[in-house]
Design an enzyme around this catalytic site. Structure first.
Site, PDB file in Angstrom:
ATOM      1  N   TYR A 105       0.819  -1.214   0.000  1.00 21.08           N
ATOM      2  CA  TYR A 105       0.000   0.000   0.000  1.00 21.08           C
ATOM      3  C   TYR A 105       0.853   1.264   0.000  1.00 21.08           C
ATOM      4  CZ  TYR A 105      -3.817  -3.195   0.955  1.00 21.08           C
ATOM      5  OH  TYR A 105      -4.726  -4.215   0.862  1.00 21.08           O
ATOM      6  N   ASN A 128     -12.433  -0.775  -5.346  1.00 23.15           N
ATOM      7  CA  ASN A 128     -12.218  -1.092  -6.763  1.00 23.15           C
ATOM      8  C   ASN A 128     -13.359  -1.959  -7.304  1.00 23.15           C
ATOM      9  OD1 ASN A 128     -11.246  -1.937  -9.283  1.00 23.15           O
ATOM     10  ND2 ASN A 128      -9.811  -3.395  -8.385  1.00 23.15           N
ATOM     11  N   CYS A 136      -6.138  -5.166  -8.011  1.00 25.26           N
ATOM     12  CA  CYS A 136      -5.946  -4.866  -6.585  1.00 25.26           C
ATOM     13  C   CYS A 136      -5.458  -6.087  -5.814  1.00 25.26           C
ATOM     14  CB  CYS A 136      -7.230  -4.307  -5.975  1.00 25.26           C
ATOM     15  SG  CYS A 136      -8.679  -5.329  -6.209  1.00 25.26           S
ATOM     16  N   HIS A 137      -5.611  -7.275  -6.397  1.00 22.47           N
ATOM     17  CA  HIS A 137      -5.105  -8.482  -5.733  1.00 22.47           C
ATOM     18  C   HIS A 137      -3.578  -8.482  -5.663  1.00 22.47           C
ATOM     19  CE1 HIS A 137      -5.177  -9.515 -10.033  1.00 22.47           C
ATOM     20  NE2 HIS A 137      -4.158 -10.336  -9.763  1.00 22.47           N
ATOM     21  N   GLU A 163      -1.084 -16.283 -11.063  1.00 23.90           N
ATOM     22  CA  GLU A 163      -0.060 -15.470 -11.732  1.00 23.90           C
ATOM     23  C   GLU A 163       1.334 -16.039 -11.485  1.00 23.90           C
ATOM     24  OE1 GLU A 163      -0.441 -11.246 -11.143  1.00 23.90           O
ATOM     25  OE2 GLU A 163      -2.544 -11.273 -11.785  1.00 23.90           O
TER      26      GLU A 163
END
Length: 174
Positions: A105, A128, A136-137, A163
């Site tokens: 953050y 979001n 945002c993940h 990912e």
């Protein structure tokens, strides 16, 4: 204004997608109900009329499926973000985080030039409306731990592992 929506099902994922003529404007958490879209639409686009239309959302569903099977690492679909100017600034910064990379953050606050606004950044990230496409993940705690996510920590972890399996940096390396 018209807003089109559909249920998206791919493997064991089930989400609700919505788009305006400008682009995708909403992706729900996994297993969410239509109510989540209806409440968001009433708050953010009260003038919009919802129409179920899977054909209209087919290009977005294709990209999302390609992402989920590991063959797509960068979305090209247009987005139509609805939020405050600060939220939009944060969401635009999120879209700069590469596939397979995580940020915290504080790094997002620094990226937008507001280093003291870490809490506000967290609030904007939590609001979001376009999960996955506005990634945002990919934002984790400064200590490297998973933190809040509108779709729940289990969904966040699944996306990060997806990912990681795509051949990019692991969470530990990011």
């Amino acid at each position: 204004m018209d807003m089109y929506w559909t249920n998206f099902r791919y493997r064991d994922w089930q989400m609700i997608l919505a788009a305006t003529e400008k682009g995708i404007c909403f992706i729900s958490p996994d297993q969410a109900s239509f109510e989540e879209l209806a409440l968001w639409q009433k708050k953010r686009l009260p003038q919009a009329v919802l129409h179920e239309n899977p054909e209209k959302l087919a290009p977005w569903m294709k990209e999302l499926a390609d992402y989920m099977d590991g063959s797509l690492k960068e979305f090209s679909m247009p987005v139509d973000l609805h939020g405050t100017s600060f939220q939009q600034e944060v969401w635009n910064a999120l879209q700069q985080i590469p596939y397979g990379v995580t940020k915290n953050y504080a790094e997002i606050a620094e990226l937008i030039g507001k280093t003291k606004a870490v809490r506000a950044v967290g609030g904007a990230i939590g609001a979001n409306p376009i999960l996955i496409v506005v990634p945002c993940h990919r934002v984790i705690g400064k200590n490297g731990k998973l933190t809040g996510f509108r779709g729940g920590l289990e969904m966040k972890e699944r996306l990060l592992l997806l990912e990681e399996a795509g051949g990019m940096l692991s969470m530990a390396e990011a």
